[in-house]
Write a protein that holds these residues in place. Structure first.
Motif, PDB file in Angstrom:
ATOM      1  N   ARG A 220      30.320  48.328  36.841  1.00  0.00           N
ATOM      2  CA  ARG A 220      29.599  47.061  36.796  1.00  0.00           C
ATOM      3  C   ARG A 220      30.561  45.881  36.826  1.00  0.00           C
ATOM      4  O   ARG A 220      30.276  44.851  37.451  1.00  0.00           O
ATOM      5  CB  ARG A 220      28.720  46.999  35.532  1.00  0.00           C
ATOM      6  N   GLU A 221      31.702  46.006  36.158  1.00  0.00           N
ATOM      7  CA  GLU A 221      32.697  44.936  36.208  1.00  0.00           C
ATOM      8  C   GLU A 221      33.202  44.733  37.632  1.00  0.00           C
ATOM      9  O   GLU A 221      33.352  43.600  38.094  1.00  0.00           O
ATOM     10  CB  GLU A 221      33.864  45.270  35.280  1.00  0.00           C
ATOM     11  N   LEU A 222      33.472  45.846  38.326  1.00  0.00           N
ATOM     12  CA  LEU A 222      33.951  45.733  39.702  1.00  0.00           C
ATOM     13  C   LEU A 222      32.932  45.041  40.587  1.00  0.00           C
ATOM     14  O   LEU A 222      33.271  44.145  41.372  1.00  0.00           O
ATOM     15  CB  LEU A 222      34.256  47.126  40.258  1.00  0.00           C
ATOM     16  N   LEU A 223      31.683  45.434  40.468  1.00  0.00           N
ATOM     17  CA  LEU A 223      30.658  44.829  41.304  1.00  0.00           C
ATOM     18  C   LEU A 223      30.492  43.351  40.975  1.00  0.00           C
ATOM     19  O   LEU A 223      30.367  42.512  41.886  1.00  0.00           O
ATOM     20  CB  LEU A 223      29.341  45.575  41.119  1.00  0.00           C
ATOM     21  N   ALA A 224      30.489  42.997  39.689  1.00  0.00           N
ATOM     22  CA  ALA A 224      30.365  41.587  39.308  1.00  0.00           C
ATOM     23  C   ALA A 224      31.546  40.776  39.828  1.00  0.00           C
ATOM     24  O   ALA A 224      31.381  39.657  40.321  1.00  0.00           O
ATOM     25  CB  ALA A 224      30.259  41.464  37.789  1.00  0.00           C
ATOM     26  N   ASP A 225      32.749  41.327  39.750  1.00  0.00           N
ATOM     27  CA  ASP A 225      33.922  40.616  40.249  1.00  0.00           C
ATOM     28  C   ASP A 225      33.836  40.393  41.752  1.00  0.00           C
ATOM     29  O   ASP A 225      34.187  39.322  42.257  1.00  0.00           O
ATOM     30  CB  ASP A 225      35.189  41.399  39.909  1.00  0.00           C
ATOM     31  N   HIS A 226      33.393  41.396  42.482  1.00  0.00           N
ATOM     32  CA  HIS A 226      33.346  41.275  43.932  1.00  0.00           C
ATOM     33  C   HIS A 226      32.233  40.338  44.391  1.00  0.00           C
ATOM     34  O   HIS A 226      32.426  39.574  45.345  1.00  0.00           O
ATOM     35  CB  HIS A 226      33.168  42.661  44.563  1.00  0.00           C
ATOM     36  N   VAL A 227      31.096  40.371  43.735  1.00  0.00           N
ATOM     37  CA  VAL A 227      30.035  39.423  44.084  1.00  0.00           C
ATOM     38  C   VAL A 227      30.481  38.002  43.759  1.00  0.00           C
ATOM     39  O   VAL A 227      30.248  37.057  44.537  1.00  0.00           O
ATOM     40  CB  VAL A 227      28.730  39.792  43.350  1.00  0.00           C
ATOM     41  N   THR A 228      31.139  37.819  42.612  1.00  0.00           N
ATOM     42  CA  THR A 228      31.644  36.493  42.256  1.00  0.00           C
ATOM     43  C   THR A 228      32.652  36.006  43.281  1.00  0.00           C
ATOM     44  O   THR A 228      32.662  34.835  43.668  1.00  0.00           O
ATOM     45  CB  THR A 228      32.275  36.521  40.859  1.00  0.00           C
ATOM     46  N   ALA A 229      33.532  36.903  43.727  1.00  0.00           N
ATOM     47  CA  ALA A 229      34.507  36.514  44.742  1.00  0.00           C
ATOM     48  C   ALA A 229      33.825  36.105  46.035  1.00  0.00           C
ATOM     49  O   ALA A 229      34.245  35.139  46.694  1.00  0.00           O
ATOM     50  CB  ALA A 229      35.459  37.688  44.997  1.00  0.00           C
ATOM     51  N   MET A 230      32.745  36.795  46.411  1.00  0.00           N
ATOM     52  CA  MET A 230      32.020  36.424  47.622  1.00  0.00           C
ATOM     53  C   MET A 230      31.382  35.043  47.471  1.00  0.00           C
ATOM     54  O   MET A 230      31.381  34.234  48.415  1.00  0.00           O
ATOM     55  CB  MET A 230      30.954  37.489  47.916  1.00  0.00           C
ATOM     56  N   VAL A 231      30.846  34.757  46.296  1.00  0.00           N
ATOM     57  CA  VAL A 231      30.264  33.436  46.054  1.00  0.00           C
ATOM     58  C   VAL A 231      31.339  32.357  46.141  1.00  0.00           C
ATOM     59  O   VAL A 231      31.119  31.280  46.722  1.00  0.00           O
ATOM     60  CB  VAL A 231      29.566  33.420  44.677  1.00  0.00           C
ATOM     61  N   CYS A 232      32.499  32.632  45.584  1.00  0.00           N
ATOM     62  CA  CYS A 232      33.578  31.645  45.629  1.00  0.00           C
ATOM     63  C   CYS A 232      34.054  31.410  47.056  1.00  0.00           C
ATOM     64  O   CYS A 232      34.351  30.261  47.441  1.00  0.00           O
ATOM     65  CB  CYS A 232      34.744  32.112  44.754  1.00  0.00           C
ATOM     66  N   CYS A 233      34.133  32.463  47.859  1.00  0.00           N
ATOM     67  CA  CYS A 233      34.506  32.280  49.260  1.00  0.00           C
ATOM     68  C   CYS A 233      33.485  31.412  49.996  1.00  0.00           C
ATOM     69  O   CYS A 233      33.854  30.530  50.786  1.00  0.00           O
ATOM     70  CB  CYS A 233      34.625  33.636  49.949  1.00  0.00           C
ATOM     71  N   ALA A 234      32.203  31.659  49.754  1.00  0.00           N
ATOM     72  CA  ALA A 234      31.173  30.840  50.381  1.00  0.00           C
ATOM     73  C   ALA A 234      31.267  29.386  49.924  1.00  0.00           C
ATOM     74  O   ALA A 234      31.071  28.458  50.719  1.00  0.00           O
ATOM     75  CB  ALA A 234      29.792  31.412  50.062  1.00  0.00           C
ATOM     76  N   ALA A 235      31.574  29.176  48.641  1.00  0.00           N
ATOM     77  CA  ALA A 235      31.706  27.804  48.146  1.00  0.00           C
ATOM     78  C   ALA A 235      32.889  27.094  48.794  1.00  0.00           C
ATOM     79  O   ALA A 235      32.810  25.903  49.133  1.00  0.00           O
ATOM     80  CB  ALA A 235      31.858  27.822  46.630  1.00  0.00           C
ATOM     81  N   VAL A 236      33.997  27.793  48.977  1.00  0.00           N
ATOM     82  CA  VAL A 236      35.172  27.178  49.594  1.00  0.00           C
ATOM     83  C   VAL A 236      34.923  26.882  51.067  1.00  0.00           C
ATOM     84  O   VAL A 236      35.296  25.807  51.570  1.00  0.00           O
ATOM     85  CB  VAL A 236      36.395  28.098  49.415  1.00  0.00           C
ATOM     86  N   ASP A 237      34.272  27.786  51.789  1.00  0.00           N
ATOM     87  CA  ASP A 237      34.112  27.634  53.236  1.00  0.00           C
ATOM     88  C   ASP A 237      32.945  26.745  53.626  1.00  0.00           C
ATOM     89  O   ASP A 237      32.961  26.168  54.717  1.00  0.00           O
ATOM     90  CB  ASP A 237      33.930  29.009  53.880  1.00  0.00           C
ATOM     91  N   THR A 238      31.931  26.615  52.777  1.00  0.00           N
ATOM     92  CA  THR A 238      30.734  25.863  53.180  1.00  0.00           C
ATOM     93  C   THR A 238      30.461  24.627  52.344  1.00  0.00           C
ATOM     94  O   THR A 238      29.662  23.787  52.779  1.00  0.00           O
ATOM     95  CB  THR A 238      29.493  26.776  53.113  1.00  0.00           C
ATOM     96  N   ALA A 239      31.090  24.498  51.179  1.00  0.00           N
ATOM     97  CA  ALA A 239      30.769  23.359  50.310  1.00  0.00           C
ATOM     98  C   ALA A 239      31.998  22.561  49.901  1.00  0.00           C
ATOM     99  O   ALA A 239      31.882  21.683  49.048  1.00  0.00           O
ATOM    100  CB  ALA A 239      30.026  23.846  49.063  1.00  0.00           C
ATOM    101  N   GLY A 240      33.150  22.850  50.484  1.00  0.00           N
ATOM    102  CA  GLY A 240      34.336  22.067  50.163  1.00  0.00           C
ATOM    103  C   GLY A 240      34.930  22.340  48.805  1.00  0.00           C
ATOM    104  O   GLY A 240      35.737  21.534  48.315  1.00  0.00           O
ATOM    105  N   ALA A 241      34.578  23.447  48.170  1.00  0.00           N
ATOM    106  CA  ALA A 241      35.200  23.799  46.890  1.00  0.00           C
ATOM    107  C   ALA A 241      36.643  24.222  47.123  1.00  0.00           C
ATOM    108  O   ALA A 241      37.044  24.575  48.236  1.00  0.00           O
ATOM    109  CB  ALA A 241      34.413  24.908  46.209  1.00  0.00           C
ATOM    110  N   VAL A 242      37.431  24.193  46.069  1.00  0.00           N
ATOM    111  CA  VAL A 242      38.844  24.550  46.186  1.00  0.00           C
ATOM    112  C   VAL A 242      39.207  25.529  45.078  1.00  0.00           C
ATOM    113  O   VAL A 242      38.708  25.436  43.948  1.00  0.00           O
ATOM    114  CB  VAL A 242      39.757  23.300  46.099  1.00  0.00           C
ATOM    115  N   PRO A 243      40.072  26.496  45.385  1.00  0.00           N
ATOM    116  CA  PRO A 243      40.582  27.370  44.323  1.00  0.00           C
ATOM    117  C   PRO A 243      41.601  26.618  43.485  1.00  0.00           C
ATOM    118  O   PRO A 243      42.331  25.757  43.978  1.00  0.00           O
ATOM    119  CB  PRO A 243      41.226  28.527  45.100  1.00  0.00           C
ATOM    120  N   ALA A 244      41.676  26.965  42.219  1.00  0.00           N
ATOM    121  CA  ALA A 244      42.575  26.263  41.304  1.00  0.00           C
ATOM    122  C   ALA A 244      43.057  27.243  40.243  1.00  0.00           C
ATOM    123  O   ALA A 244      42.577  28.371  40.135  1.00  0.00           O
ATOM    124  CB  ALA A 244      41.882  25.067  40.663  1.00  0.00           C
TER     125      ALA A 244
END
Length: 622
Positions: free
Chosen positions: A545-569
């Motif tokens: 469950r931790e692995l799946l939550a981490d990977h879904v979260t990473a996918m959300v973060c990628c979408a935020a960076v590519d489509t909404a101008g978010a930045v990793p920090a």
């Protein structure tokens, strides 16, 4: 100042040391007893007193076992004497690279009226101690301090091991106060009885390690088992005495150091606890994600200062600690603090994560300025790519949202649709003859991947207590209980677990030849047969469950960076983080867990809409 003979702690330590040495003497007496009996019988025959067939038989019955016992005792003694005692992995600090630090230590030793340590080394941990490295297997003894000539029979003082975070976070006066009771321990250590008892115990411990080493042939393995049995028997006989001896040495050192910076030491102990908390947080939240990506932060000790400064800004209880930063830091005692910090950072990576002893193409340093781009963003995209490979293996169709530029591209909508309860069922697996794997009870080790919430921290407490998606945890009564999660999340978590297991196995095979290089006299080899395994892993393996939550979260973060101008920090306390409109996204993890456990995408879709994140657009993957 009172001498060692009148200190209560030193007297107790010497008494216990003599008890340890008596165990050694008894063992020697047992070994020579048959030989003594044989000598008596042979002497009687030569003088004409013990003659006759019966005495001749007795001489053979006693003489042969006596020779065997002497040979066995000589073998055990040779192994105990020549076995290399274990030493802590440290970064040596030569005197020419830290003359001010050596001067401070020697001044403190003179004030305490004890021998100065023979050398100084650093360890990537929040602790300090004395370590005896006078064994011949550890190389030539360090040269004596100026003005302290050492004769052939003068015992070599131990090495002072200092926690590297202390040098960067503590001020010079605080470091001096913390080291005072440690350096005072060189006084009791110089006593011949205590030194001999320590050598005996360390030799026994090293002999046990030698006897337990794998890979020997059956005859040699049997002899080693016998040596190990004798060494363990002697260790059990002197264990309590050795423990009490070390307690007496510590008490004597504390008593001797009472008069040196006592008031400042009380304040410095508070900094010890704070440095430990900051160091633990930095390793688990910041360094571990980089290590998983094949990058090791080269300024971990400097990062402790930044993390604790950030803590003082957020926590009202730590407001007074920033005022200390105007004083001289203890790292100024080093000539090249940057080089020392880099060496300690590499050792920390090797100890707590495993990997090569030297930098290479797949094990490169990273500075803090490049951390968001080289670690945070890359980790998210690697996890997102692995998530879509798992979906491909499960036969999940690409998203078919209207207006999608690339209908077959990797999109967040594909993940949401698959995990949504009542959504479109997946197609057949990519390999028809390969059945879907169920989530294992204990997920396989990982060599790579995320481990971040939206704040960059590891999974929340309610996740880490679980046994994985669809796995089986243990309730308070010890009974197995099913973990929350839908059938789709169970299958996807199992596929991710298998994928990570394959990646780790490939990484271990590829790194077999590069991880044990450059073993020097001040370094150690660990994990025989697999030097890439860390001796002190920071965290247990992530569950499904931790692995799946981490990977879904990473996918959300990628979408935020590519489509909404978010930045990793990089957040110094929470590690990798996502910045939306300049603010940290702090409420994503509960919404991801709702999707995984209940199959309800509503809260996550509302969150995406609020920040203008478009899940139907493809994202860039690694």
């Amino acid at each position: 100042m009172s001498g060692i003979g009148v200190e209560a702690g030193a007297q107790a330590a010497r008494f216990r040391a003599l008890a340890v040495l008596r165990v050694r003497s008894r063992a020697l007496a047992v070994a020579v007893l048959p030989a003594g009996a044989a000598v008596i019988l042979l002497t009687g025959a030569s003088t004409g007193h013990l003659v006759g067939p019966g005495w001749d038989a007795a001489r053979w019955a006693v003489g042969v076992p006596a020779v065997l016992v002497l040979l066995a005792a000589a073998g055990v003694g040779l192994v105990v004497a020549r076995a290399r005692p274990a030493i802590s992995p440290t970064v040596p600090v030569p005197e020419e690279s830290a003359p001010d630090l050596y001067r401070m230590v020697r001044d403190l030793a003179d004030r305490l009226e004890v021998p100065a340590p023979s050398a100084i080394a650093l360890t990537p941990d929040c602790d300090s101690w004395l370590e005896d490295r006078a064994h011949s297997a550890h190389g030539p003894p360090p040269r004596p301090a100026p003005g302290r000539p050492a004769g052939p029979r003068t015992p070599v003082p131990p090495v002072l091991v200092i926690g590297s975070p202390f040098l960067w976070w503590m001020r010079v006066g605080e470091l001096r106060a913390v080291l005072a009771p440690v350096i005072a321990g060189t006084g009791p250590s110089a006593h011949p009885d205590i030194a001999a008892a320590r050598r005996f115990v360390r030799g026994l411990d090293a002999a046990v390690a030698v006897a337990s080493a794998p890979g020997r042939r059956p005859p040699v393995r049997g002899l080693c088992a016998a040596v190990g049995w004798v060494a363990r028997l002697l260790l059990r006989g002197c264990r309590e005495h050795a423990t009490q001896m070390e307690r007496g040495v510590a008490a004597a050192a504390a008593e001797r150091a009472q008069a040196v910076d006592y008031g400042l030491r009380i304040v410095a102990q508070e900094q010890v606890g704070l440095a430990y908390a900051g160091w633990d947080r930095l390793l688990t939240r910041v360094a571990l994600p980089a290590w998983r990506m094949g990058r090791w932060p080269s300024r971990l000790d400097a990062g402790v200062v930044a993390a604790l400064t950030e803590l003082s800004r957020r926590d009202r209880l730590a407001e007074g600690f920033t005022s200390r930063l105007g004083e001289r830091p203890a790292c100024d005692l080093l000539e090249e603090p940057g080089a020392v910090d880099e060496a300690a950072s590499l050792l920390a990576a090797r100890l707590f994560h495993g990997g090569p002893a030297t930098p290479c193409a797949d094990w490169a340093p990273v500075d803090w300025q490049a951390y968001p781009e080289e670690v945070v963003d890359r980790t998210w995209r690697v996890d997102a790519a692995r998530l879509h490979r798992a979906l491909d293996a499960l036969g999940v169709r690409p998203s078919r949202h209207p207006g999608t530029p690339d209908p077959g591209g990797p999109t967040l909508a594909r993940v949401l649709d698959h995990l949504t309860t009542g959504g479109t069922p997946p197609a057949e697996p990519a390999h028809p003859h390969e059945p879907l794997r169920q989530a294992p009870a204990r997920p396989a080790p990982r060599a790579d991947g995320g481990g971040y919430s939206s704040q960059g921290s590891p999974a929340s407490d309610d996740v880490t207590r679980s046994g994985g998606v669809g796995g089986r945890g243990m309730d308070a009564d010890g009974e197995a209980e099913a973990e929350p999660g839908t059938d789709r999340s169970v299958a996807l978590a199992a596929r991710l677990t298998a994928e990570l297991a394959r990646e780790e196995a490939q990484a271990l095979r590829a790194g077999k030849g590069a991880t044990g290089a450059l073993q020097g006299p001040d370094s150690v080899a660990w994990a025989p047969g697999d030097p890439g395994l860390p001796p002190f892993p920071l965290q247990p393996h992530r569950t499904g469950r931790e692995l799946l939550a981490d990977h879904v979260t990473a996918m959300v973060c990628c979408a935020a960076v590519d489509t909404a101008g978010a930045v990793p920090a990089l957040d110094w306390l929470d590690g990798p983080s996502l910045l939306l409109d300049g603010e940290r996204a702090a409420d994503l993890a509960p919404k991801v867990l709702t999707l995984i456990e209940d199959g309800d995408p509503g809260p996550l879709r509302d969150w995406l809409t609020a920040f203008g994140i478009r899940p139907e657009k493809p994202v860039r993957l690694v």
